[in-house]
Design a protein around this motif. Structure first.
Motif, PDB file in Angstrom:
ATOM      1  N   LEU A  19       0.909  -1.225   0.070  1.00  0.00           N
ATOM      2  CA  LEU A  19      -0.109  -0.230   0.027  1.00  0.00           C
ATOM      3  C   LEU A  19       0.760   1.165   0.000  1.00  0.00           C
ATOM      4  O   LEU A  19       1.907   1.218   0.468  1.00  0.00           O
ATOM      5  N   ARG A  20       0.225   2.151  -0.394  1.00  0.00           N
ATOM      6  CA  ARG A  20       0.832   3.651  -0.542  1.00  0.00           C
ATOM      7  C   ARG A  20      -0.117   4.532   0.026  1.00  0.00           C
ATOM      8  O   ARG A  20      -1.389   4.462  -0.358  1.00  0.00           O
ATOM      9  N   TYR A  21       0.315   5.716   0.867  1.00  0.00           N
ATOM     10  CA  TYR A  21      -0.665   6.612   1.137  1.00  0.00           C
ATOM     11  C   TYR A  21       0.219   7.822   1.482  1.00  0.00           C
ATOM     12  O   TYR A  21       1.009   8.024   2.268  1.00  0.00           O
ATOM     13  N   ASP A  22      -0.151   8.839   0.508  1.00  0.00           N
ATOM     14  CA  ASP A  22       0.073  10.246   0.583  1.00  0.00           C
ATOM     15  C   ASP A  22      -1.077  11.230   0.773  1.00  0.00           C
ATOM     16  O   ASP A  22      -1.780  11.310   0.015  1.00  0.00           O
ATOM     17  N   LYS A  23      -1.291  11.549   2.208  1.00  0.00           N
ATOM     18  CA  LYS A  23      -2.559  12.095   2.572  1.00  0.00           C
ATOM     19  C   LYS A  23      -2.610  13.382   1.767  1.00  0.00           C
ATOM     20  O   LYS A  23      -3.889  14.132   1.591  1.00  0.00           O
ATOM     21  N   SER A  24      -1.430  13.895   1.239  1.00  0.00           N
ATOM     22  CA  SER A  24      -1.632  15.221   0.465  1.00  0.00           C
ATOM     23  C   SER A  24      -2.175  14.883  -1.014  1.00  0.00           C
ATOM     24  O   SER A  24      -2.702  15.950  -1.651  1.00  0.00           O
ATOM     25  N   LYS A  25      -2.179  13.879  -1.452  1.00  0.00           N
ATOM     26  CA  LYS A  25      -2.344  13.523  -2.647  1.00  0.00           C
ATOM     27  C   LYS A  25      -3.484  12.487  -2.910  1.00  0.00           C
ATOM     28  O   LYS A  25      -4.324  12.463  -3.924  1.00  0.00           O
ATOM     29  N   GLU A  26      -4.019  11.559  -1.988  1.00  0.00           N
ATOM     30  CA  GLU A  26      -4.962  10.705  -2.071  1.00  0.00           C
ATOM     31  C   GLU A  26      -5.753  10.700  -0.565  1.00  0.00           C
ATOM     32  O   GLU A  26      -5.452  10.927   0.320  1.00  0.00           O
ATOM     33  N   ALA A  27      -7.038  10.261  -1.061  1.00  0.00           N
ATOM     34  CA  ALA A  27      -8.146  10.345  -0.081  1.00  0.00           C
ATOM     35  C   ALA A  27      -7.764   8.926   0.970  1.00  0.00           C
ATOM     36  O   ALA A  27      -8.385   9.068   2.203  1.00  0.00           O
ATOM     37  N   ALA A  28      -7.192   7.963   0.388  1.00  0.00           N
ATOM     38  CA  ALA A  28      -7.199   6.765   1.120  1.00  0.00           C
ATOM     39  C   ALA A  28      -5.823   5.959   0.564  1.00  0.00           C
ATOM     40  O   ALA A  28      -5.641   6.252  -0.684  1.00  0.00           O
ATOM     41  N   PRO A  29      -5.431   5.160   1.340  1.00  0.00           N
ATOM     42  CA  PRO A  29      -4.204   4.236   1.019  1.00  0.00           C
ATOM     43  C   PRO A  29      -4.729   3.350  -0.303  1.00  0.00           C
ATOM     44  O   PRO A  29      -6.157   3.245  -0.580  1.00  0.00           O
ATOM     45  N   GLU A  62      -6.042 -10.966   2.400  1.00  0.00           N
ATOM     46  CA  GLU A  62      -7.119 -11.300   1.578  1.00  0.00           C
ATOM     47  C   GLU A  62      -8.086 -10.503   1.077  1.00  0.00           C
ATOM     48  O   GLU A  62      -8.359 -10.746  -0.312  1.00  0.00           O
ATOM     49  N   ILE A  63      -8.662  -9.629   1.726  1.00  0.00           N
ATOM     50  CA  ILE A  63      -9.353  -8.510   1.197  1.00  0.00           C
ATOM     51  C   ILE A  63      -8.732  -7.571   0.404  1.00  0.00           C
ATOM     52  O   ILE A  63      -9.262  -7.353  -0.923  1.00  0.00           O
ATOM     53  N   LEU A  64      -7.545  -7.281   0.499  1.00  0.00           N
ATOM     54  CA  LEU A  64      -6.861  -6.372  -0.165  1.00  0.00           C
ATOM     55  C   LEU A  64      -6.394  -6.681  -1.595  1.00  0.00           C
ATOM     56  O   LEU A  64      -6.165  -6.346  -2.461  1.00  0.00           O
ATOM     57  N   SER A  65      -6.256  -7.890  -1.405  1.00  0.00           N
ATOM     58  CA  SER A  65      -5.743  -8.795  -2.657  1.00  0.00           C
ATOM     59  C   SER A  65      -6.553  -8.919  -3.821  1.00  0.00           C
ATOM     60  O   SER A  65      -6.244  -9.079  -4.983  1.00  0.00           O
ATOM     61  N   ARG A  66      -7.645  -8.758  -3.559  1.00  0.00           N
ATOM     62  CA  ARG A  66      -9.108  -8.798  -4.473  1.00  0.00           C
ATOM     63  C   ARG A  66      -8.955  -7.255  -5.030  1.00  0.00           C
ATOM     64  O   ARG A  66      -9.823  -7.400  -6.141  1.00  0.00           O
ATOM     65  N   LEU A  67      -8.381  -6.293  -4.890  1.00  0.00           N
ATOM     66  CA  LEU A  67      -8.381  -5.005  -5.376  1.00  0.00           C
ATOM     67  C   LEU A  67      -7.537  -5.046  -6.545  1.00  0.00           C
ATOM     68  O   LEU A  67      -6.424  -5.600  -6.676  1.00  0.00           O
ATOM     69  N   ASP A  68      -7.912  -4.043  -7.392  1.00  0.00           N
ATOM     70  CA  ASP A  68      -7.082  -3.602  -8.665  1.00  0.00           C
ATOM     71  C   ASP A  68      -6.019  -2.601  -8.185  1.00  0.00           C
ATOM     72  O   ASP A  68      -6.055  -2.167  -7.259  1.00  0.00           O
ATOM     73  N   LEU A  69      -4.899  -2.787  -8.928  1.00  0.00           N
ATOM     74  CA  LEU A  69      -3.626  -2.089  -8.562  1.00  0.00           C
ATOM     75  C   LEU A  69      -4.239  -0.709  -8.982  1.00  0.00           C
ATOM     76  O   LEU A  69      -4.965  -0.347  -9.649  1.00  0.00           O
ATOM     77  N   GLN A  70      -3.414   0.314  -8.248  1.00  0.00           N
ATOM     78  CA  GLN A  70      -4.105   1.947  -8.097  1.00  0.00           C
ATOM     79  C   GLN A  70      -5.337   2.057  -7.695  1.00  0.00           C
ATOM     80  O   GLN A  70      -5.901   3.154  -7.649  1.00  0.00           O
ATOM     81  N   GLU A  71      -6.057   0.866  -6.934  1.00  0.00           N
ATOM     82  CA  GLU A  71      -7.261   1.183  -6.398  1.00  0.00           C
ATOM     83  C   GLU A  71      -7.305   1.466  -4.995  1.00  0.00           C
ATOM     84  O   GLU A  71      -6.292   0.906  -4.500  1.00  0.00           O
ATOM     85  N   GLU A  72      -7.979   2.528  -4.511  1.00  0.00           N
ATOM     86  CA  GLU A  72      -8.066   2.836  -3.143  1.00  0.00           C
ATOM     87  C   GLU A  72      -8.667   1.582  -2.362  1.00  0.00           C
ATOM     88  O   GLU A  72      -9.556   1.068  -2.713  1.00  0.00           O
ATOM     89  N   ILE A  73      -8.166   1.564  -1.044  1.00  0.00           N
ATOM     90  CA  ILE A  73      -8.711   0.581  -0.271  1.00  0.00           C
ATOM     91  C   ILE A  73     -10.153   1.012  -0.006  1.00  0.00           C
ATOM     92  O   ILE A  73     -10.718   2.063  -0.010  1.00  0.00           O
ATOM     93  N   PRO A  74     -11.275  -0.199   0.244  1.00  0.00           N
ATOM     94  CA  PRO A  74     -12.720   0.158   0.711  1.00  0.00           C
ATOM     95  C   PRO A  74     -12.835   0.671   1.925  1.00  0.00           C
ATOM     96  O   PRO A  74     -11.792   0.261   2.822  1.00  0.00           O
TER      97      PRO A  74
END
Length: 97
Positions: A19-29, A62-74
């Motif tokens: 995961l990446r999280y830059d709070k100045s650029k992204e709403a969520a990791p 397991e949950i996060l592996s179902r997400l697409d690349l560059q997709e924010e976490i739910p």
């Protein structure tokens, strides 16, 4: 990282999500890498090589592996990931000179 048990005699499958999280650029990791088996091993090795904190949680992986690349976490994972990030930030602060 996680290991998923199979109902047969097969060994568990390792999974890793970065995961990446830059709070100045992204709403969520955001998911920036994921893989299983050998790819999970490579993700873990790269994290260790670059001193990136690693947290093992099978259910979250397991949950996060179902997400697409560059997709924010739910939103359903915000609290768990926020607790993880808070732990990492506290750990980083304790190692500053």
């Amino acid at each position: 990282m996680t290991e998923k048990k199979d109902s047969g005699n097969k060994p568990p499958i390792k999974k890793a999500v970065a995961l990446r999280y830059d709070k100045s650029k992204e709403a969520a990791p955001t998911v920036i890498g994921k893989g299983q088996g050998l790819m999970a091993d490579k993700i873990m090795a790269m994290a260790k090589e670059h001193n990136i904190p690693i947290h093992e949680d099978r259910d979250l992986a397991e949950i996060l592996s179902r997400l697409d690349l560059q997709e924010e976490i739910p939103p359903a994972t915000y609290v768990v990931v926020a607790e993880l990030l808070a732990f990492i930030y506290r750990t980083n602060e304790s190692f500053k000179p």
